[in-house]
Scaffold this active site. Structure first.
Site, PDB file in Angstrom:
ATOM      1  N   MET A 169       0.824  -1.200   0.000  1.00 34.74           N
ATOM      2  CA  MET A 169       0.000   0.000   0.000  1.00 34.74           C
ATOM      3  C   MET A 169       0.863   1.256   0.000  1.00 34.74           C
ATOM      4  SD  MET A 169      -3.106  -0.916  -0.264  1.00 34.74           S
ATOM      5  CE  MET A 169      -3.903   0.651   0.071  1.00 34.74           C
TER       6      MET A 169
ATOM      7  N   CYS B   4      -3.711  -9.092   4.612  1.00 33.08           N
ATOM      8  CA  CYS B   4      -3.627  -7.776   5.247  1.00 33.08           C
ATOM      9  C   CYS B   4      -4.295  -7.801   6.622  1.00 33.08           C
ATOM     10  CB  CYS B   4      -4.287  -6.719   4.367  1.00 33.08           C
ATOM     11  SG  CYS B   4      -4.189  -5.053   5.058  1.00 33.08           S
TER      12      CYS B   4
ATOM     13  N   LYS C  90      -2.955 -14.740  -2.016  1.00 29.95           N
ATOM     14  CA  LYS C  90      -1.832 -14.407  -1.132  1.00 29.95           C
ATOM     15  C   LYS C  90      -2.336 -14.406   0.299  1.00 29.95           C
ATOM     16  CE  LYS C  90       1.981 -11.128  -0.511  1.00 29.95           C
ATOM     17  NZ  LYS C  90       1.898 -10.964   0.954  1.00 29.95           N
TER      18      LYS C  90
ATOM     19  N   ASN D   3       7.162 -15.644   0.766  1.00 32.59           N
ATOM     20  CA  ASN D   3       7.203 -14.201   0.985  1.00 32.59           C
ATOM     21  C   ASN D   3       7.471 -13.937   2.466  1.00 32.59           C
ATOM     22  OD1 ASN D   3       4.717 -11.778   1.598  1.00 32.59           O
ATOM     23  ND2 ASN D   3       6.643 -11.288   0.607  1.00 32.59           N
ATOM     24  N   GLY D   4       8.183 -12.836   2.727  1.00 30.09           N
ATOM     25  CA  GLY D   4       8.390 -12.412   4.102  1.00 30.09           C
ATOM     26  C   GLY D   4       9.856 -12.296   4.485  1.00 30.09           C
TER      27      GLY D   4
ATOM     28  N   GLY E 190       9.338  -7.714  -0.773  1.00 30.00           N
ATOM     29  CA  GLY E 190       8.546  -6.524  -0.538  1.00 30.00           C
ATOM     30  C   GLY E 190       9.412  -5.318  -0.257  1.00 30.00           C
TER      31      GLY E 190
END
Length: 347
Positions: free
Chosen positions: A28, A109, A148, A220-221, A242
């Site tokens: 975002m 999220c 996701k 991811n992460g 990210g």
């Protein structure tokens, strides 16, 4: 079928299914069209994602504004936030009409705002709703539909519950799961804290791939380096970066050669920014303020001499009335020209 026209930019997609071997995460306020255009100067193969857009915003808001992008950003995935199957189907159809390469459902999220609207990580507690939404999206479009999600939420953090979620959504037809290797804590932690505080459990993602080899599992992460990516790719089908890809975008110049076997990138940082000038001029002509564009470029000279001066000059001048390309030219002049492959540590 014929590739759909991108009504926002007047271009068409290539019709090629995107590779998820290396992805840049939806973030975002960060993965805006301006960041994505810059990222595409650095890597042609990385799969880029939009910020999350809610179904309500697309259906009841300015659809053209939310889905606006440039065909130069392809391959590009649209991430949706929502839980109503009919609304998700409608927005998946919009994704195809506007030329996106993929549509992704956000089940990760943790913010209070999206929870109250049954969006994001709270849906991990409702796998049947996710499955219903996925099925409706898949029926509405010919482009790939993906999910996701986290490895769990507080109160539903067990391995068996994670497997139950995967199996329920896979039974609806989902073949690709992008897994943030942390649980989401839905009360007491901010979205920012949810990206740092819950411990990473990469081994759980590895186990998912081992247990469900027929599924595409993307990890991811907290991934920060190309070497880490290679280590994860031993146990998964793809990696998603990210914050590192945003704060240190130059890492993207290694993607095409390291993960897709293409020639090494020879463009310099100066050349990458200068290649954006025509696009930036177009955006300025549309009435976009320079600061809204240039804020995404502040990390371009991360870790090299002059990088701080580059960032400072832009931060101090891009917001001024009438600011244009001269601000960027002056900022660039503060950074020595270096060989594209040379790496420095900023003092």
């Amino acid at each position: 079928m014929k590739a759909p026209q991108n009504r926002a930019s007047g271009h068409v997609t290539t019709g090629v299914e995107p590779s998820r071997r290396f992805c840049v995460a939806p973030m975002m306020d960060w993965t805006t069209p301006h960041y994505r255009y810059m990222a595409r100067q650095l890597s042609k193969r990385a799969l880029l994602y939009t910020e999350m857009v809610t179904t309500g915003a697309l259906i009841h808001g300015d659809t053209e504004r939310f889905l606006h992008h440039n065909a130069a950003e392809y391959p590009l995935a649209l991430q949706l936030g929502g839980s109503n199957a009919g609304e998700l189907a409608h927005c998946a159809d919009l994704a195809q009409q506007f030329g996106f390469s993929e549509v992704n459902l956000n089940v990760g999220c943790p913010s209070d705002k999206v929870q109250n609207n049954m969006i994001g990580a709270c849906l991990m507690g409702h796998p049947d709703i996710v499955a219903e939404g996925f099925k409706a999206m898949q029926a509405a479009t010919d482009i790939p539909v993906t999910v996701k999600h986290r490895i769990g939420i507080n109160g539903r953090e067990s391995w068996d519950e994670l497997c139950g979620f995967i199996e329920t959504v896979a039974a609806a037809g989902c073949k690709t799961f992008i897994v943030h290797a942390r649980i989401a804590v839905l009360e007491g932690l901010s979205p920012k804290e949810n990206r740092d505080v819950p411990p990473l459990k990469y081994d759980w993602v590895y186990r998912l791939k081992a247990k469900y080899p027929q599924l595409e599992i993307i990890i991811n992460g907290g991934i920060k380096t190309v070497n880490e990516c290679h280590q994860h790719l031993v146990h998964s089908d793809g990696v998603m970066l990210g914050r590192e890809a945003y704060h240190n975008p130059w890492i993207l110049t290694q993607v095409d050669s390291e993960f897709f076997g293409e020639p090494e990138k020879t463009v310099s940082r100066h050349e990458a920014l200068e290649a954006m000038y025509p696009f930036i001029e177009q955006e300025l002509a549309r009435g976009v303020y320079l600061g809204h564009i240039s804020r995404h470029m502040l990390g371009l000279f991360h870790g090299i001499p002059g990088g701080r001066q580059f960032r400072r000059y832009i931060s101090e001048n891009a917001h001024k009335p009438g600011a244009g390309l001269d601000v960027l030219r002056q900022a660039l002049a503060k950074v020595p020209q270096i060989d594209a492959a040379t790496a420095f540590t900023e003092a």
